[in-house]
Design a protein around this motif. Structure first.
Motif, PDB file in Angstrom:
ATOM      1  N   ALA A  66      -8.375  35.114  24.675  1.00  0.00           N
ATOM      2  CA  ALA A  66      -9.788  34.820  24.448  1.00  0.00           C
ATOM      3  C   ALA A  66     -10.671  35.709  25.315  1.00  0.00           C
ATOM      4  CB  ALA A  66     -10.075  33.342  24.713  1.00  0.00           C
ATOM      5  N   VAL A  69     -10.604  39.461  24.075  1.00  0.00           N
ATOM      6  CA  VAL A  69     -11.387  39.693  22.859  1.00  0.00           C
ATOM      7  C   VAL A  69     -12.878  39.714  23.192  1.00  0.00           C
ATOM      8  CG1 VAL A  69     -11.969  38.808  20.585  1.00  0.00           C
ATOM      9  CG2 VAL A  69      -9.607  38.740  21.356  1.00  0.00           C
ATOM     10  N   PHE A 191     -17.250  26.516  15.079  1.00  0.00           N
ATOM     11  CA  PHE A 191     -16.465  25.995  16.198  1.00  0.00           C
ATOM     12  C   PHE A 191     -16.090  24.522  16.022  1.00  0.00           C
ATOM     13  CE2 PHE A 191     -16.175  23.706  20.178  1.00  0.00           C
ATOM     14  CZ  PHE A 191     -15.036  24.287  20.695  1.00  0.00           C
ATOM     15  N   ILE A 203     -11.560  28.599  19.880  1.00  0.00           N
ATOM     16  CA  ILE A 203     -12.616  29.604  20.011  1.00  0.00           C
ATOM     17  C   ILE A 203     -12.221  30.905  19.331  1.00  0.00           C
ATOM     18  CG2 ILE A 203     -13.714  31.109  21.714  1.00  0.00           C
ATOM     19  CD1 ILE A 203     -14.108  28.720  23.442  1.00  0.00           C
ATOM     20  N   LEU A 204     -10.923  31.250  19.448  1.00  0.00           N
ATOM     21  CA  LEU A 204     -10.446  32.468  18.790  1.00  0.00           C
ATOM     22  C   LEU A 204     -10.496  32.325  17.282  1.00  0.00           C
ATOM     23  CD1 LEU A 204      -7.326  33.760  20.718  1.00  0.00           C
ATOM     24  CD2 LEU A 204      -9.535  34.846  20.424  1.00  0.00           C
ATOM     25  N   SER A 206     -12.368  30.282  15.366  1.00  0.00           N
ATOM     26  CA  SER A 206     -13.726  30.299  14.814  1.00  0.00           C
ATOM     27  C   SER A 206     -14.381  31.657  15.035  1.00  0.00           C
ATOM     28  CB  SER A 206     -14.570  29.169  15.426  1.00  0.00           C
ATOM     29  OG  SER A 206     -14.838  29.411  16.784  1.00  0.00           O
ATOM     30  N   GLY A 207     -14.094  32.297  16.183  1.00  0.00           N
ATOM     31  CA  GLY A 207     -14.715  33.588  16.484  1.00  0.00           C
ATOM     32  C   GLY A 207     -14.264  34.682  15.533  1.00  0.00           C
ATOM     33  N   VAL A 208     -12.949  34.781  15.304  1.00  0.00           N
ATOM     34  CA  VAL A 208     -12.446  35.834  14.422  1.00  0.00           C
ATOM     35  C   VAL A 208     -12.907  35.577  12.988  1.00  0.00           C
ATOM     36  CG1 VAL A 208     -10.373  36.903  13.451  1.00  0.00           C
ATOM     37  CG2 VAL A 208     -10.496  36.414  15.890  1.00  0.00           C
TER      38      VAL A 208
END
Lengths: 224, 114
Positions: A66, A69, A191, A203-204, A206-208
């Protein structure tokens, strides 16, 4: 040092690091740990990701992914800042500290201040400005940590709230293109959905997902 | 072991999970700085993902709050963010005005709730 005092962003940075100090306290890290993270990581988002992932029980590997990135954005910043201070006689090792000091605030301020600074003095100028910002943030980390330990619950909650507010608005301010806006809004919205997967790397996920959709929007707009 | 230093183990984790994964990108930027086009498609995607991850972190702190922030009811946390954002937009994107307003709404609401 005058340039440190004259930036409004320093106030926002101060508030952010008050929040980071308080967050570190409330997730049971030591003050030395919090200060080391401010001095050695020197990137607010990475520190908050690190503290909140480790604090919520993620493994070291999940936290490291996390953080890394989130830190990729430092790469283009360093790439765009360094040419501003290179001279024919500049060696790569002269720029190591500048690269370390490069973070959102310094990056923005470089574009504002450096045109007024003679090229051969720019590295020294950035060392001074960056060093001043680090010193301010170390103080803020300490104060935030101490306040979270000693304040009433009401005020401690107020200090913890500084972090999401300051980051939300500074990210929103940095949005230049539609893709940035989509990434921010979807990142917020996805998220809570991602937490339902219970993957440990919410978090990864939803972020990606949100970032890739935003990139898709950017491509689609570029074609249209 | 003093309270100041805490657990040495945690400092090693800081190095492995925090410092190295973060610094590697700055040092790569220093090393390979010349050859990358700032507007390249890969960097557009990277920036979008980085923004979305940061947004996720913001959401996490508000939705699953740590420590003392958990004592504030959810609706009040969301209202504070919404009010702060409204002021941020009205003041032509003043970060400071937005933060102050969000804080005032949350603190006043919590104080009023007792």
């Amino acid at each position: 040092m005058r340039s440190v005092g004259s930036t409004v962003l320093t106030l926002v940075l101060f508030a952010t690091y008050l929040g980071i100090g308080a967050l570190a306290h409330d997730t049971h890290f030591s003050l030395a740990w919090a200060l080391a993270s401010t001095a050695l990581v020197w990137a607010g988002p990475a520190q908050i990701i690190l503290i909140s992932t480790l604090g919520s029980g993620a493994t070291i590997l999940q936290a490291a992914i996390a953080v890394t990135v989130s830190a990729i954005r430092l790469f283009p910043m360093v790439v765009s800042v360094l040419p501003m201070m290179r001279t024919p006689r500049t060696k790569r090792r002269h720029l190591i500290l500048v690269a370390h000091l490069t973070a959102v605030t310094l990056w923005v301020e470089c574009f504002r201040f450096l045109p007024h600074v003679p090229r051969e003095r720019r590295i020294a100028f950035i060392h001074g400005l960056g060093g001043g910002l680090v010193a301010v943030c170390l103080m803020a980390t300490t104060i935030g940590y101490g306040l979270a330990a000693n304040l009433s619950q009401l005020l401690a909650a107020g200090i913890l709230m500084l972090t999401p507010l300051a980051f939300l608005f500074s990210t929103a301010r940095n949005c230049r293109e539609l893709a940035d806006v989509v990434a921010l809004v979807l990142g917020l919205a996805l998220f809570p959905l991602a937490t339902m997967l219970n993957s440990g790397v919410d978090i990864l996920v939803s972020g990606v997902a949100a970032g890739t959709i935003a990139y898709g929007v950017h491509r689609w707009r570029a074609r249209a | 072991m003093s309270d100041f230093i805490g657990d040495w183990h945690a400092l090693v984790i800081l190095l492995i999970a925090g410092v190295i994964p973060n610094q590697i990108w700055r040092m790569l930027g220093l090393w390979f700085g010349g050859g990358i086009d700032e507007g390249s498609e890969l960097l557009v995607w990277v920036r979008a993902v980085a923004t979305a991850i940061l947004a996720g972190v913001i959401a996490q702190i508000v939705v699953q709050p740590p420590g003392a922030l958990a004592s504030v009811p959810g609706w009040l946390r969301y209202s504070a963010v919404a009010a702060g954002f409204a002021v941020f937009m009205v003041t032509r994107r003043s970060i400071f005005a937005g933060v102050i307003c969000g804080e005032i709404v949350m603190l006043a609401g919590k104080w009023w709730l007792g």
